[in-house]
Design a protein around this motif. Structure first.
Motif, mmCIF file in Angstrom:
data_model
loop_
_atom_site.group_PDB
_atom_site.id
_atom_site.type_symbol
_atom_site.label_atom_id
_atom_site.label_comp_id
_atom_site.label_asym_id
_atom_site.label_seq_id
_atom_site.Cartn_x
_atom_site.Cartn_y
_atom_site.Cartn_z
ATOM 1 N N LEU A 59 0.832 -1.204 0.000
ATOM 2 C CA LEU A 59 0.000 0.000 0.000
ATOM 3 C C LEU A 59 0.870 1.259 0.000
ATOM 4 C CD1 LEU A 59 -2.752 -1.143 2.505
ATOM 5 C CD2 LEU A 59 -3.063 -0.724 0.060
ATOM 6 N N MET A 60 2.000 1.206 0.733
ATOM 7 C CA MET A 60 2.868 2.379 0.783
ATOM 8 C C MET A 60 3.444 2.676 -0.599
ATOM 9 S SD MET A 60 2.679 3.622 3.849
ATOM 10 C CE MET A 60 3.864 4.942 3.606
ATOM 11 N N ILE A 105 6.295 13.411 13.530
ATOM 12 C CA ILE A 105 5.952 12.397 14.532
ATOM 13 C C ILE A 105 6.560 11.030 14.207
ATOM 14 C CG2 ILE A 105 3.736 11.791 13.419
ATOM 15 C CD1 ILE A 105 4.377 11.981 17.204
ATOM 16 N N MET A 106 6.735 10.731 12.911
ATOM 17 C CA MET A 106 7.243 9.402 12.556
ATOM 18 C C MET A 106 8.678 9.248 13.082
ATOM 19 S SD MET A 106 4.641 8.030 11.129
ATOM 20 C CE MET A 106 5.313 6.496 10.473
ATOM 21 N N GLY A 107 8.926 8.137 13.773
ATOM 22 C CA GLY A 107 10.243 7.873 14.343
ATOM 23 C C GLY A 107 10.373 8.321 15.790
ATOM 24 N N LYS A 108 9.447 9.164 16.240
ATOM 25 C CA LYS A 108 9.492 9.614 17.646
ATOM 26 C C LYS A 108 8.899 8.544 18.554
ATOM 27 C CE LYS A 108 9.463 14.615 17.133
ATOM 28 N NZ LYS A 108 8.558 15.768 17.083
ATOM 29 N N MET A 159 1.918 2.926 13.471
ATOM 30 C CA MET A 159 0.997 4.007 13.095
ATOM 31 C C MET A 159 -0.233 3.429 12.397
ATOM 32 S SD MET A 159 0.537 7.226 13.476
ATOM 33 C CE MET A 159 2.098 8.072 13.782
ATOM 34 N N ASP A 160 -0.014 2.406 11.574
ATOM 35 C CA ASP A 160 -1.137 1.791 10.860
ATOM 36 C C ASP A 160 -2.126 1.179 11.860
ATOM 37 O OD1 ASP A 160 -2.388 0.910 8.369
ATOM 38 O OD2 ASP A 160 -1.835 -1.108 9.039
ATOM 39 N N ASP A 184 -1.935 6.499 2.988
ATOM 40 C CA ASP A 184 -1.808 7.872 2.483
ATOM 41 C C ASP A 184 -1.475 8.835 3.629
ATOM 42 O OD1 ASP A 184 -2.439 6.935 -0.043
ATOM 43 O OD2 ASP A 184 -4.491 7.690 -0.041
ATOM 44 N N VAL A 185 -2.172 8.670 4.759
ATOM 45 C CA VAL A 185 -1.919 9.554 5.904
ATOM 46 C C VAL A 185 -0.509 9.324 6.447
ATOM 47 C CG1 VAL A 185 -2.545 10.005 8.316
ATOM 48 C CG2 VAL A 185 -4.319 9.924 6.569
ATOM 49 N N ILE A 186 -0.071 8.063 6.495
ATOM 50 C CA ILE A 186 1.276 7.773 6.998
ATOM 51 C C ILE A 186 2.322 8.455 6.110
ATOM 52 C CG2 ILE A 186 2.986 5.934 7.309
ATOM 53 C CD1 ILE A 186 0.573 4.145 8.224
ATOM 54 N N TRP A 187 2.121 8.392 4.808
ATOM 55 C CA TRP A 187 3.072 9.053 3.918
ATOM 56 C C TRP A 187 3.052 10.566 4.141
ATOM 57 C CZ3 TRP A 187 3.663 8.502 -2.126
ATOM 58 C CH2 TRP A 187 4.972 8.858 -2.461
#
Ligand code: HEC
Length: 146
Positions: free
Chosen positions: A40-41, A77-80, A107-108, A136-139
């Motif tokens: 999906l990514m 936020i990603m990685g924190k 996150m998913d 999409d939101v994660i990206w």
């Protein structure tokens, strides 16, 4: 008049989704059957992620240095660490005790069903049922951290 020339199942999906919308159905189909998060990514679209993030704006800012609202600021936020996005925010014990860091997989799961991920969390949001919307939101969240 737009003609949908994709394979038949995709055409049906497009008809359901509204032909030409954000090409959601075409992207979903191109990720293959029962797509993994990785698959999906590969077809994720941060533009749609930004649009879906509109649902989060009631409680979250995402720009660097912006204030917390009902929820913490989500810049980069990603990685924190989980429950570590904002120094000023008072996180619940429910979310704090999850541990680990925000990667794509965590996150998913969080965005699919916050109450299941961290029972008792104060994030009163039902979750994003659509796996491609989540990708999409994660990206988008990744893009907002650069
Ligand atoms: C009704 C308000 C509300 C909405 C809508 C909402 N959130 Fe939240 N969010 C919160 C609150 C409150 C917390 C803190 C939860 C806790 O401490 O238990 C939170 C926490 C988070 C965190 C953890 C941040 C960290 O520092 O670890 C992430 C990531 C997040 N939200 C993403 C989202 C996304 C993406 C959306 C939209 C799809 C969304 N939220 C929609 C209120 C909301």
């Amino acid at each position: 008049m737009t003609i949908c020339w994709w394979a038949l199942p995709v055409t049906i999906l497009l008809a359901l989704a509204g032909c030409g919308d954000d090409d959601h159905a075409r992207r979903l189909a191109s990720a293959g059957p029962n797509p993994s998060l990785d698959a999906l990514m590969r077809v994720a679209d941060p533009g749609n992620g930004r649009r879906v993030f509109g649902q989060c704006l009631a409680c979250h800012t995402i720009g660097q240095g912006q204030l917390d609202r009902a929820g913490p600021n989500l810049h980069a936020i990603m990685g924190k660490p989980v429950a570590g996005g904002s120094d000023r925010f008072g996180y619940t014990v429910a979310l704090s005790r999850v541990g680990g860091r925000w990667d794509r997989a965590t996150m998913d799961r969080w965005l699919a069903d916050p109450q299941r991920f961290a029972p008792g969390t104060r994030m009163s949001f039902a979750g994003l049922a659509d796996p491609l919307d989540r990708a999409d939101v994660i990206w988008y969240l990744e893009a907002e951290g650069k």
